[in-house]
Design a protein around this motif. Sequence first.
Motif, PDB file in Angstrom:
ATOM      1  N   PHE A 121      19.074   4.271  -7.128  1.00 22.02           N
ATOM      2  CA  PHE A 121      17.664   4.476  -6.784  1.00 22.02           C
ATOM      3  C   PHE A 121      17.265   3.676  -5.550  1.00 22.02           C
ATOM      4  O   PHE A 121      16.604   4.205  -4.649  1.00 22.02           O
ATOM      5  N   SER A 122      17.655   2.404  -5.463  1.00 20.09           N
ATOM      6  CA  SER A 122      17.307   1.567  -4.307  1.00 20.09           C
ATOM      7  C   SER A 122      17.916   2.116  -3.023  1.00 20.09           C
ATOM      8  O   SER A 122      17.261   2.127  -1.973  1.00 20.09           O
ATOM      9  N   GLU A 123      19.154   2.568  -3.084  1.00 19.87           N
ATOM     10  CA  GLU A 123      19.815   3.112  -1.902  1.00 19.87           C
ATOM     11  C   GLU A 123      19.133   4.393  -1.416  1.00 19.87           C
ATOM     12  O   GLU A 123      19.006   4.613  -0.213  1.00 19.87           O
ATOM     13  N   ILE A 124      18.693   5.206  -2.344  1.00 20.52           N
ATOM     14  CA  ILE A 124      17.981   6.436  -1.970  1.00 20.52           C
ATOM     15  C   ILE A 124      16.652   6.093  -1.322  1.00 20.52           C
ATOM     16  O   ILE A 124      16.304   6.621  -0.267  1.00 20.52           O
ATOM     17  N   LEU A 125      15.890   5.178  -1.933  1.00 21.17           N
ATOM     18  CA  LEU A 125      14.606   4.779  -1.351  1.00 21.17           C
ATOM     19  C   LEU A 125      14.780   4.123   0.014  1.00 21.17           C
ATOM     20  O   LEU A 125      13.937   4.290   0.892  1.00 21.17           O
TER      21      LEU A 125
ATOM     22  N   GLY B  83      17.493  -3.564  -6.646  1.00 17.32           N
ATOM     23  CA  GLY B  83      16.559  -3.354  -7.746  1.00 17.32           C
ATOM     24  C   GLY B  83      15.116  -3.709  -7.440  1.00 17.32           C
ATOM     25  O   GLY B  83      14.279  -3.729  -8.336  1.00 17.32           O
ATOM     26  N   LEU B  84      14.806  -3.983  -6.159  1.00 19.87           N
ATOM     27  CA  LEU B  84      13.446  -4.323  -5.749  1.00 19.87           C
ATOM     28  C   LEU B  84      12.974  -3.388  -4.649  1.00 19.87           C
ATOM     29  O   LEU B  84      13.738  -3.025  -3.753  1.00 19.87           O
TER      30      LEU B  84
ATOM     31  N   SER C  53      -5.314  -1.478   1.838  1.00 25.29           N
ATOM     32  CA  SER C  53      -6.393  -1.912   0.961  1.00 25.29           C
ATOM     33  C   SER C  53      -6.900  -0.733   0.131  1.00 25.29           C
ATOM     34  O   SER C  53      -6.894   0.411   0.561  1.00 25.29           O
ATOM     35  N   SER C  54      -7.324  -1.028  -1.101  1.00 28.92           N
ATOM     36  CA  SER C  54      -7.826  -0.014  -2.018  1.00 28.92           C
ATOM     37  C   SER C  54      -8.811  -0.672  -2.975  1.00 28.92           C
ATOM     38  O   SER C  54      -9.131  -1.846  -2.838  1.00 28.92           O
ATOM     39  N   ASN C  55      -9.246   0.080  -3.976  1.00 24.25           N
ATOM     40  CA  ASN C  55     -10.133  -0.489  -4.988  1.00 24.25           C
ATOM     41  C   ASN C  55      -9.447  -1.593  -5.770  1.00 24.25           C
ATOM     42  O   ASN C  55     -10.078  -2.542  -6.202  1.00 24.25           O
ATOM     43  N   TYR C  56      -8.140  -1.478  -5.963  1.00 27.34           N
ATOM     44  CA  TYR C  56      -7.393  -2.447  -6.751  1.00 27.34           C
ATOM     45  C   TYR C  56      -6.996  -3.672  -5.934  1.00 27.34           C
ATOM     46  O   TYR C  56      -6.917  -4.772  -6.449  1.00 27.34           O
ATOM     47  N   ILE C  57      -6.709  -3.455  -4.657  1.00 28.61           N
ATOM     48  CA  ILE C  57      -6.267  -4.542  -3.781  1.00 28.61           C
ATOM     49  C   ILE C  57      -7.192  -4.542  -2.563  1.00 28.61           C
ATOM     50  O   ILE C  57      -7.116  -3.642  -1.721  1.00 28.61           O
ATOM     51  N   PRO C  58      -8.094  -5.528  -2.443  1.00 30.68           N
ATOM     52  CA  PRO C  58      -9.122  -5.510  -1.399  1.00 30.68           C
ATOM     53  C   PRO C  58      -8.604  -5.692   0.028  1.00 30.68           C
ATOM     54  O   PRO C  58      -9.254  -5.268   0.968  1.00 30.68           O
ATOM     55  N   THR C  59      -7.450  -6.317   0.228  1.00 29.15           N
ATOM     56  CA  THR C  59      -6.908  -6.504   1.570  1.00 29.15           C
ATOM     57  C   THR C  59      -5.464  -6.025   1.601  1.00 29.15           C
ATOM     58  O   THR C  59      -4.800  -5.947   0.570  1.00 29.15           O
ATOM     59  N   SER C  60      -4.974  -5.718   2.783  1.00 29.51           N
ATOM     60  CA  SER C  60      -3.580  -5.308   2.917  1.00 29.51           C
ATOM     61  C   SER C  60      -2.665  -6.477   2.590  1.00 29.51           C
ATOM     62  O   SER C  60      -2.945  -7.612   2.958  1.00 29.51           O
ATOM     63  N   GLN C  61      -1.588  -6.201   1.881  1.00 30.98           N
ATOM     64  CA  GLN C  61      -0.630  -7.242   1.541  1.00 30.98           C
ATOM     65  C   GLN C  61       0.717  -6.624   1.198  1.00 30.98           C
ATOM     66  O   GLN C  61       0.818  -5.430   0.978  1.00 30.98           O
ATOM     67  N   VAL C  62       1.739  -7.457   1.171  1.00 32.96           N
ATOM     68  CA  VAL C  62       3.084  -7.001   0.828  1.00 32.96           C
ATOM     69  C   VAL C  62       3.296  -7.206  -0.669  1.00 32.96           C
ATOM     70  O   VAL C  62       3.042  -8.287  -1.196  1.00 32.96           O
ATOM     71  N   VAL C  63       3.748  -6.153  -1.341  1.00 38.04           N
ATOM     72  CA  VAL C  63       3.945  -6.185  -2.793  1.00 38.04           C
ATOM     73  C   VAL C  63       5.403  -5.828  -3.083  1.00 38.04           C
ATOM     74  O   VAL C  63       5.944  -4.893  -2.502  1.00 38.04           O
ATOM     75  N   THR C  64       6.025  -6.585  -3.980  1.00 37.29           N
ATOM     76  CA  THR C  64       7.393  -6.305  -4.410  1.00 37.29           C
ATOM     77  C   THR C  64       7.362  -5.840  -5.859  1.00 37.29           C
ATOM     78  O   THR C  64       6.722  -6.460  -6.702  1.00 37.29           O
ATOM     79  N   VAL C  65       8.060  -4.737  -6.131  1.00 31.47           N
ATOM     80  CA  VAL C  65       8.060  -4.123  -7.456  1.00 31.47           C
ATOM     81  C   VAL C  65       9.503  -3.983  -7.935  1.00 31.47           C
ATOM     82  O   VAL C  65      10.377  -3.584  -7.167  1.00 31.47           O
ATOM     83  N   LEU C  66       9.739  -4.302  -9.193  1.00 34.84           N
ATOM     84  CA  LEU C  66      11.056  -4.069  -9.796  1.00 34.84           C
ATOM     85  C   LEU C  66      11.241  -2.574 -10.042  1.00 34.84           C
ATOM     86  O   LEU C  66      10.321  -1.893 -10.506  1.00 34.84           O
ATOM     87  N   ASN C  67      12.417  -2.068  -9.740  1.00 29.46           N
ATOM     88  CA  ASN C  67      12.696  -0.644  -9.969  1.00 29.46           C
ATOM     89  C   ASN C  67      12.402  -0.229 -11.403  1.00 29.46           C
ATOM     90  O   ASN C  67      11.880   0.857 -11.648  1.00 29.46           O
TER      91      ASN C  67
END
Length: 67
Positions: free
Chosen positions: A3-7, A34-35, A42-56
């Motif tokens: 999955f990570s390689e495809i993304l 795996g990350l 920015s959105s309703n959930y996150i008021p400012t732009s930022q870098v987010v890391t998510v586990l696959n």
Amino acid sequence: MNFSEILATFVGRTIEIVQTNQFLQGRLTSAANGLVTVEVVSSNYIPTSQVVTVLNENISFVRILPL
């Protein structure tokens, strides 16, 4: 290929990530070991732009937006 390689082939593209309790939209900056890292706009959930890391394993759905 996992999955990570495809993304990783879509680095630089705008993506949407759906998790059980969160929705993220932004530019994919990396995907490896795996990350997934996204520069979130920015959105309703996150008021400012930022870098987010998510586990696959926490990702329910990924959508690659058209250019």
